[in-house]
Design a protein around this motif. Structure first.
Motif, PDB file in Angstrom:
ATOM      1  N   MET A  32      -2.111  14.794  19.253  1.00  0.00           N
ATOM      2  CA  MET A  32      -2.671  13.473  19.038  1.00  0.00           C
ATOM      3  C   MET A  32      -3.656  13.538  17.866  1.00  0.00           C
ATOM      4  O   MET A  32      -4.543  14.372  17.822  1.00  0.00           O
ATOM      5  CB  MET A  32      -3.370  13.008  20.310  1.00  0.00           C
ATOM      6  CG  MET A  32      -4.110  11.712  20.132  1.00  0.00           C
ATOM      7  SD  MET A  32      -4.985  11.169  21.601  1.00  0.00           S
ATOM      8  CE  MET A  32      -3.721  10.175  22.328  1.00  0.00           C
ATOM      9  N   GLN A  33      -3.473  12.654  16.925  1.00  0.00           N
ATOM     10  CA  GLN A  33      -4.345  12.572  15.756  1.00  0.00           C
ATOM     11  C   GLN A  33      -5.543  11.674  16.071  1.00  0.00           C
ATOM     12  O   GLN A  33      -5.381  10.628  16.697  1.00  0.00           O
ATOM     13  CB  GLN A  33      -3.596  11.995  14.561  1.00  0.00           C
ATOM     14  CG  GLN A  33      -2.472  12.849  14.069  1.00  0.00           C
ATOM     15  CD  GLN A  33      -2.983  14.085  13.334  1.00  0.00           C
ATOM     16  OE1 GLN A  33      -4.150  14.228  13.041  1.00  0.00           O
ATOM     17  NE2 GLN A  33      -2.071  14.985  13.050  1.00  0.00           N
ATOM     18  N   PRO A  34      -6.733  12.034  15.611  1.00  0.00           N
ATOM     19  CA  PRO A  34      -7.889  11.176  15.856  1.00  0.00           C
ATOM     20  C   PRO A  34      -7.866   9.887  15.037  1.00  0.00           C
ATOM     21  O   PRO A  34      -8.392   8.872  15.461  1.00  0.00           O
ATOM     22  CB  PRO A  34      -9.085  12.043  15.457  1.00  0.00           C
ATOM     23  CG  PRO A  34      -8.530  13.069  14.545  1.00  0.00           C
ATOM     24  CD  PRO A  34      -7.095  13.268  14.943  1.00  0.00           C
ATOM     25  N   VAL A  35      -7.217   9.919  13.864  1.00  0.00           N
ATOM     26  CA  VAL A  35      -7.166   8.752  12.979  1.00  0.00           C
ATOM     27  C   VAL A  35      -5.719   8.500  12.590  1.00  0.00           C
ATOM     28  O   VAL A  35      -5.012   9.415  12.184  1.00  0.00           O
ATOM     29  CB  VAL A  35      -7.989   8.977  11.691  1.00  0.00           C
ATOM     30  CG1 VAL A  35      -7.963   7.752  10.812  1.00  0.00           C
ATOM     31  CG2 VAL A  35      -9.400   9.379  12.008  1.00  0.00           C
ATOM     32  N   VAL A  36      -5.306   7.250  12.703  1.00  0.00           N
ATOM     33  CA  VAL A  36      -3.939   6.878  12.357  1.00  0.00           C
ATOM     34  C   VAL A  36      -3.970   5.614  11.509  1.00  0.00           C
ATOM     35  O   VAL A  36      -4.731   4.684  11.789  1.00  0.00           O
ATOM     36  CB  VAL A  36      -3.090   6.623  13.628  1.00  0.00           C
ATOM     37  CG1 VAL A  36      -1.696   6.151  13.274  1.00  0.00           C
ATOM     38  CG2 VAL A  36      -3.038   7.866  14.496  1.00  0.00           C
ATOM     39  N   ILE A  37      -3.154   5.607  10.461  1.00  0.00           N
ATOM     40  CA  ILE A  37      -2.976   4.408   9.643  1.00  0.00           C
ATOM     41  C   ILE A  37      -1.609   3.822   9.981  1.00  0.00           C
ATOM     42  O   ILE A  37      -0.590   4.508   9.880  1.00  0.00           O
ATOM     43  CB  ILE A  37      -3.031   4.724   8.138  1.00  0.00           C
ATOM     44  CG1 ILE A  37      -4.400   5.250   7.736  1.00  0.00           C
ATOM     45  CG2 ILE A  37      -2.692   3.471   7.318  1.00  0.00           C
ATOM     46  CD1 ILE A  37      -4.505   5.674   6.290  1.00  0.00           C
ATOM     47  N   ASP A  38      -1.595   2.566  10.360  1.00  0.00           N
ATOM     48  CA  ASP A  38      -0.344   1.856  10.627  1.00  0.00           C
ATOM     49  C   ASP A  38       0.241   1.436   9.279  1.00  0.00           C
ATOM     50  O   ASP A  38      -0.254   0.511   8.636  1.00  0.00           O
ATOM     51  CB  ASP A  38      -0.617   0.641  11.509  1.00  0.00           C
ATOM     52  CG  ASP A  38       0.637  -0.122  11.888  1.00  0.00           C
ATOM     53  OD1 ASP A  38       1.710   0.119  11.290  1.00  0.00           O
ATOM     54  OD2 ASP A  38       0.540  -0.969  12.792  1.00  0.00           O
ATOM     55  N   ALA A  39       1.281   2.134   8.854  1.00  0.00           N
ATOM     56  CA  ALA A  39       1.889   1.894   7.539  1.00  0.00           C
ATOM     57  C   ALA A  39       2.440   0.479   7.401  1.00  0.00           C
ATOM     58  O   ALA A  39       2.469  -0.071   6.301  1.00  0.00           O
ATOM     59  CB  ALA A  39       2.992   2.916   7.280  1.00  0.00           C
ATOM     60  N   ALA A  40       2.857  -0.111   8.497  1.00  0.00           N
ATOM     61  CA  ALA A  40       3.401  -1.470   8.451  1.00  0.00           C
ATOM     62  C   ALA A  40       2.308  -2.502   8.159  1.00  0.00           C
ATOM     63  O   ALA A  40       2.589  -3.550   7.579  1.00  0.00           O
ATOM     64  CB  ALA A  40       4.094  -1.801   9.766  1.00  0.00           C
ATOM     65  N   ARG A  41       1.075  -2.208   8.525  1.00  0.00           N
ATOM     66  CA  ARG A  41      -0.024  -3.150   8.304  1.00  0.00           C
ATOM     67  C   ARG A  41      -0.818  -2.862   7.030  1.00  0.00           C
ATOM     68  O   ARG A  41      -1.422  -3.756   6.458  1.00  0.00           O
ATOM     69  CB  ARG A  41      -0.991  -3.109   9.481  1.00  0.00           C
ATOM     70  CG  ARG A  41      -0.402  -3.625  10.738  1.00  0.00           C
ATOM     71  CD  ARG A  41      -1.413  -3.590  11.850  1.00  0.00           C
ATOM     72  NE  ARG A  41      -1.295  -4.851  12.551  1.00  0.00           N
ATOM     73  CZ  ARG A  41      -2.260  -5.453  13.183  1.00  0.00           C
ATOM     74  NH1 ARG A  41      -3.441  -4.917  13.240  1.00  0.00           N
ATOM     75  NH2 ARG A  41      -2.050  -6.598  13.775  1.00  0.00           N
TER      76      ARG A  41
END
Length: 72
Positions: free
Chosen positions: A1-10
Motif C-alpha cells: 500500500m502506497q501512502p500517496v496516490v495520484i488518480d491519473a484520471a482526475r
C-alpha cells in the motif's frame, strides 16, 4: 500500500503538488512529462498536498506503513 496516490484520471498535471510537498515526494516523469509519486517513502503524512490539488486527485492514506514512527 502506497501512502500517496495520484488518480491519473482526475489529475490535470497542474503541478501544484510539487510546491505543496515539503519532502519532494512528487516529481515530473521525464518520459511522460506528468507528475508522479516518485518517492512515496519520503511522505511525512502532512497532508499539505491534498487541499492544494484543485482536481482532488491526491489521496494520502494513514493506513499505509510509516517508517517514521520513531524519533531518533
Amino acid at each position: 500500500m502506497q501512502p500517496v496516490v495520484i488518480d491519473a484520471a482526475r489529475c490535470t498535471n497542474c503541478r501544484k503538488c510539487l510546491d505543496a510537498c515539503p519532502t519532494g515526494v512528487f516529481q515530473v516523469d521525464a518520459k511522460t512529462d506528468k507528475v508522479v509519486v516518485q518517492y512515496p517513502r519520503d511522505c511525512h503524512f502532512c497532508y499539505l498536498c491534498v487541499p492544494d490539488c484543485p482536481d482532488h486527485a491526491i489521496t494520502v492514506s494513514s493506513e499505509a506503513p510509516n517508517p517514521r514512527y520513531r524519533s531518533i
